[in-house]
Design an enzyme around this catalytic site. Structure first.
Site, PDB file in Angstrom:
ATOM      1  N   ASP A 192      11.115   3.615   4.268  1.00 51.18           N
ATOM      2  CA  ASP A 192      10.934   2.184   4.474  1.00 51.18           C
ATOM      3  C   ASP A 192      12.174   1.637   5.167  1.00 51.18           C
ATOM      4  O   ASP A 192      13.301   1.905   4.745  1.00 51.18           O
ATOM      5  CB  ASP A 192      10.712   1.448   3.153  1.00 51.18           C
ATOM      6  CG  ASP A 192       9.990   0.124   3.368  1.00 51.18           C
ATOM      7  OD1 ASP A 192       8.786   0.045   3.096  1.00 51.18           O
ATOM      8  OD2 ASP A 192      10.651  -0.836   3.828  1.00 51.18           O
ATOM      9  N   LYS A 240      -4.540  -1.094  15.703  1.00 53.90           N
ATOM     10  CA  LYS A 240      -5.300  -0.386  14.667  1.00 53.90           C
ATOM     11  C   LYS A 240      -6.518   0.320  15.252  1.00 53.90           C
ATOM     12  O   LYS A 240      -6.913   1.393  14.772  1.00 53.90           O
ATOM     13  CB  LYS A 240      -5.721  -1.368  13.574  1.00 53.90           C
ATOM     14  CG  LYS A 240      -4.553  -1.879  12.733  1.00 53.90           C
ATOM     15  CD  LYS A 240      -3.821  -0.742  12.032  1.00 53.90           C
ATOM     16  CE  LYS A 240      -2.816  -1.224  11.023  1.00 53.90           C
ATOM     17  NZ  LYS A 240      -2.071  -0.117  10.384  1.00 53.90           N
ATOM     18  N   LEU A 252       0.812  -1.207   0.000  1.00 55.07           N
ATOM     19  CA  LEU A 252       0.000   0.000   0.000  1.00 55.07           C
ATOM     20  C   LEU A 252       0.852   1.267   0.000  1.00 55.07           C
ATOM     21  O   LEU A 252       0.572   2.211  -0.738  1.00 55.07           O
ATOM     22  CB  LEU A 252      -0.936   0.000   1.218  1.00 55.07           C
ATOM     23  CG  LEU A 252      -2.152  -0.909   1.131  1.00 55.07           C
ATOM     24  CD1 LEU A 252      -2.729  -1.142   2.521  1.00 55.07           C
ATOM     25  CD2 LEU A 252      -3.212  -0.318   0.219  1.00 55.07           C
ATOM     26  N   ASN A 289       1.812   4.711   7.354  1.00 49.72           N
ATOM     27  CA  ASN A 289       1.405   3.433   6.770  1.00 49.72           C
ATOM     28  C   ASN A 289       2.232   2.249   7.275  1.00 49.72           C
ATOM     29  O   ASN A 289       1.781   1.112   7.202  1.00 49.72           O
ATOM     30  CB  ASN A 289       1.524   3.531   5.234  1.00 49.72           C
ATOM     31  CG  ASN A 289       1.412   2.198   4.549  1.00 49.72           C
ATOM     32  OD1 ASN A 289       0.324   1.659   4.350  1.00 49.72           O
ATOM     33  ND2 ASN A 289       2.553   1.631   4.159  1.00 49.72           N
ATOM     34  N   TYR A 317      -2.565  -6.715  16.639  1.00 54.26           N
ATOM     35  CA  TYR A 317      -2.790  -5.888  15.452  1.00 54.26           C
ATOM     36  C   TYR A 317      -4.119  -5.139  15.560  1.00 54.26           C
ATOM     37  O   TYR A 317      -4.205  -3.938  15.268  1.00 54.26           O
ATOM     38  CB  TYR A 317      -2.769  -6.783  14.216  1.00 54.26           C
ATOM     39  CG  TYR A 317      -2.988  -6.073  12.908  1.00 54.26           C
ATOM     40  CD1 TYR A 317      -1.993  -5.289  12.337  1.00 54.26           C
ATOM     41  CD2 TYR A 317      -4.182  -6.220  12.221  1.00 54.26           C
ATOM     42  CE1 TYR A 317      -2.185  -4.653  11.124  1.00 54.26           C
ATOM     43  CE2 TYR A 317      -4.388  -5.591  11.003  1.00 54.26           C
ATOM     44  CZ  TYR A 317      -3.390  -4.810  10.457  1.00 54.26           C
ATOM     45  OH  TYR A 317      -3.594  -4.188   9.255  1.00 54.26           O
ATOM     46  N   ASP A 341      13.456   4.097  11.298  1.00 50.06           N
ATOM     47  CA  ASP A 341      12.523   3.311  12.092  1.00 50.06           C
ATOM     48  C   ASP A 341      11.506   4.310  12.646  1.00 50.06           C
ATOM     49  O   ASP A 341      11.818   5.103  13.531  1.00 50.06           O
ATOM     50  CB  ASP A 341      13.279   2.614  13.222  1.00 50.06           C
ATOM     51  CG  ASP A 341      12.375   1.898  14.206  1.00 50.06           C
ATOM     52  OD1 ASP A 341      11.128   1.970  14.071  1.00 50.06           O
ATOM     53  OD2 ASP A 341      12.907   1.269  15.145  1.00 50.06           O
ATOM     54  N   THR A 377      -1.601  -7.460   0.226  1.00 46.43           N
ATOM     55  CA  THR A 377      -0.263  -7.043   0.623  1.00 46.43           C
ATOM     56  C   THR A 377       0.428  -8.208   1.316  1.00 46.43           C
ATOM     57  O   THR A 377      -0.172  -9.280   1.509  1.00 46.43           O
ATOM     58  CB  THR A 377      -0.308  -5.851   1.602  1.00 46.43           C
ATOM     59  OG1 THR A 377      -0.850  -6.298   2.866  1.00 46.43           O
ATOM     60  CG2 THR A 377      -1.175  -4.714   1.064  1.00 46.43           C
TER      61      THR A 377
END
Length: 301
Positions: A38, A175, A19, A100, A171, A73, A205
């Site tokens: 990244d 989120k 994404l 993201n 997770y 990071d 992904t």
């Protein structure tokens, strides 16, 4: 390149693959200058590599756009500060932050290890907070200097955070926290010319190809609703000056389907006007629950 983000400067975290990669490419296509962040880790957060970010930078530059790579990071407070500063040093300003970056370490709660929980909460939740904190300080400084920003933050939540997902306790918690952080940040940062929204994307992904492999499979022909590129035009619009009246929203995206989530709302209520007795609570709550909406099903239930 020209488009709805012409001349704006963006940071996209976790932009080497999936994404984030598509967000960076779309923002560049729409005229933005992009800091492509990244860390280059594996799916479960191990290792580092400068390759994925640089690959995206090379594509943007080959298309005539402007981009630089960043290997921070994002959950490291000082590295996040330096990433924001890189955008300002290299491009003169910062207008857009797309949070993201993340990875998964899926586990049923009864089997989850402490270090797995800590790692997922760190990269998703702190990895949103740290860049947001430093970008916010920059935008506040701009206001104090007499320059009102037209700034945008797009966070990344998930259906797992909104409805829950079996086997993804850490997770889902992270989120869900990002969705709440989005609501608070939208209220706090509006005075500085900043809108803050979140997306809850469904796309193919590295993180989804394991637990949702069948659902995420690409069709043999026709519209591929799981292509991560489907999500990025919504991100680009939220990042644009035109989106200044939209803030504090969580938007679910799957293929061509866009849904504005309504989140927690006050439902049925009863006020006794005095303290409830324990024996009265059961009938009360069952009555109120019966009057309310049926909860959305948990993914994987």
């Amino acid at each position: 390149m020209s488009g709805i983000c012409e001349g704006r400067v963006a940071i996209v975290t976790g932009a080497g693959r999936g994404l984030g990669r598509e967000h960076a490419l779309e923002l560049a296509r729409q005229g933005a200058k992009v800091v492509v962040n990244d860390l280059g880790t594996t799916l479960n957060g191990d290792g580092t590599s400068t390759g994925p970010a640089q690959d995206v930078v090379d594509i943007i530059r080959a298309r005539g756009g402007e981009a630089v790579a960043n290997g921070a990071d994002v959950a490291d407070f000082e590295q996040a500060r330096a990433m924001v500063q890189q955008a300002i040093d290299d491009f003169g300003r910062l207008d857009i932050l797309v949070n993201n970056a993340g990875f998964v370490r899926d586990r049923m709660i009864v089997s989850a290890e402490e270090d797995e929980w800590d790692a997922v909460i760190r990269v998703h939740l702190k990895g949103h907070f740290a860049p947001l904190r430093h970008a916010s300080a920059y935008w506040r400084g701009e206001v104090k200097a007499g320059r009102m920003p037209v700034a945008r933050v797009i966070n990344t939540s998930s259906g797992a955070g909104l409805q829950g997902s079996v086997g993804q306790g850490a997770y889902s918690a992270a989120k869900g926290g990002i969705a709440s952080l989005t609501l608070v940040a939208a209220q706090e940062l509006g005075r500085y010319g900043v809108t803050v929204n979140a997306i809850a994307p469904s796309a193919r992904t590295r993180m989804t190809e394991g637990p949702f492999a069948d659902a995420m499979a690409a069709p043999e022909a026709g519209f591929d609703k799981m292509d991560p590129a489907n999500v990025s035009p919504i991100v680009a619009w939220l990042a644009s000056p035109d989106a200044g009246d939209v803030t504090g929203r969580v938007i679910e995206i799957e293929g061509g389907r866009v849904c504005v989530e309504e989140g927690w709302r006050h439902g049925p209520v009863r006020d006794l006007g005095k303290r409830w007795q324990a024996a009265e609570v059961g009938p009360l709550l069952r009555e109120l629950i019966a009057q309310g909406a049926t909860p959305e099903p948990v993914y994987g239930a």
